[in-house]
Design a protein around this motif. Structure first.
Motif, PDB file in Angstrom:
ATOM      1  N   THR A  89      -6.703  -0.636  -1.657  1.00  0.00           N
ATOM      2  CA  THR A  89      -7.349   0.645  -1.968  1.00  0.00           C
ATOM      3  C   THR A  89      -8.510   0.473  -2.932  1.00  0.00           C
ATOM      4  O   THR A  89      -8.912   1.424  -3.594  1.00  0.00           O
ATOM      5  CB  THR A  89      -6.325   1.635  -2.559  1.00  0.00           C
ATOM      6  N   GLU A  91       1.804  -4.278  -7.098  1.00  0.00           N
ATOM      7  CA  GLU A  91       0.697  -3.394  -7.475  1.00  0.00           C
ATOM      8  C   GLU A  91      -0.640  -4.044  -7.139  1.00  0.00           C
ATOM      9  O   GLU A  91      -1.585  -3.359  -6.741  1.00  0.00           O
ATOM     10  CB  GLU A  91       0.770  -3.073  -8.969  1.00  0.00           C
ATOM     11  N   TYR A 150       0.058   6.341  -7.101  1.00  0.00           N
ATOM     12  CA  TYR A 150       1.156   5.739  -6.353  1.00  0.00           C
ATOM     13  C   TYR A 150       2.468   5.896  -7.103  1.00  0.00           C
ATOM     14  O   TYR A 150       2.497   6.187  -8.293  1.00  0.00           O
ATOM     15  CB  TYR A 150       0.871   4.268  -6.036  1.00  0.00           C
ATOM     16  N   PHE A 156       5.690  -0.307  -3.943  1.00  0.00           N
ATOM     17  CA  PHE A 156       4.700   0.647  -4.424  1.00  0.00           C
ATOM     18  C   PHE A 156       4.094   1.373  -3.230  1.00  0.00           C
ATOM     19  O   PHE A 156       3.674   0.744  -2.266  1.00  0.00           O
ATOM     20  CB  PHE A 156       3.633  -0.093  -5.239  1.00  0.00           C
ATOM     21  N   VAL A 157       4.075   2.710  -3.322  1.00  0.00           N
ATOM     22  CA  VAL A 157       3.664   3.542  -2.197  1.00  0.00           C
ATOM     23  C   VAL A 157       2.639   4.560  -2.685  1.00  0.00           C
ATOM     24  O   VAL A 157       2.906   5.299  -3.640  1.00  0.00           O
ATOM     25  CB  VAL A 157       4.879   4.287  -1.598  1.00  0.00           C
ATOM     26  N   PRO A 158       1.474   4.621  -2.040  1.00  0.00           N
ATOM     27  CA  PRO A 158       0.508   5.659  -2.406  1.00  0.00           C
ATOM     28  C   PRO A 158       1.142   7.038  -2.213  1.00  0.00           C
ATOM     29  O   PRO A 158       1.747   7.321  -1.175  1.00  0.00           O
ATOM     30  CB  PRO A 158      -0.647   5.444  -1.426  1.00  0.00           C
ATOM     31  N   LEU A 182      -1.498  -3.421  -3.527  1.00  0.00           N
ATOM     32  CA  LEU A 182      -1.892  -2.018  -3.364  1.00  0.00           C
ATOM     33  C   LEU A 182      -3.321  -1.820  -3.856  1.00  0.00           C
ATOM     34  O   LEU A 182      -4.134  -1.189  -3.177  1.00  0.00           O
ATOM     35  CB  LEU A 182      -0.934  -1.097  -4.112  1.00  0.00           C
TER      36      LEU A 182
END
Length: 144
Positions: free
Chosen positions: A85, A78, A92, A43-45, A81
């Protein structure tokens, strides 16, 4: 046709975070971690910002490290992540890691920044991992 056991064949596989911790403690576990990582969903912003002839146009967030270097944050879940954040929820995207590596051009990534165990791969290490994936897929093609 599947059997009840085959549907859950990976249920006993160690979670990626556990493999990452083992690799940090034991050099012999490093390959198992990388093998699991390249096939894992990460998972990547970031967000899809448009469409090109080659596919979606992506904008991946870039974070600054304490030493002022920059990296793309990559999370193995997730939950990690969201923890990183927490004060500032962000959109994301999810990728299979091998696809993300192929899409990154000359960038460092940090896996699970802001967590107890994180790993930074410099651009040359990202390229080495991508080259290993490409070599493996070519070997698989040769076997067919």
């Amino acid at each position: 046709m599947s059997t009840p056991d085959s549907d859950n064949a990976n249920d006993n596989a160690p979670p990626l975070e556990e493999l990452m911790m083992l690799a940090a403690l034991d050099e012999n576990a490093t390959m198992a971690f990388y093998d699991a990582l390249v096939g894992a969903t990460v998972f990547v912003p970031g967000a899809v910002t448009g469409q090109t002839e080659d596919g979606p146009e992506l904008e991946l967030h870039v974070w600054q490290a304490d030493d002022d270097s920059s990296f793309i944050p990559v999370f193995t879940s997730e939950a990690l992540l969201e923890e990183a954040t927490e004060g500032d929820p962000v959109p994301y995207l999810s990728f299979v890691m091998r696809d993300l590596l192929a899409a990154i051009d000359d960038a460092a990534i940090t896996i699970n920044p802001e967590s107890d165990i994180s790993l930074t791969l410099e651009p040359d290490e990202v390229q080495e991992l991508l080259n290993a994936i490409i070599d493996d897929s070519e070997d698989d093609d040769d076997e067919e």
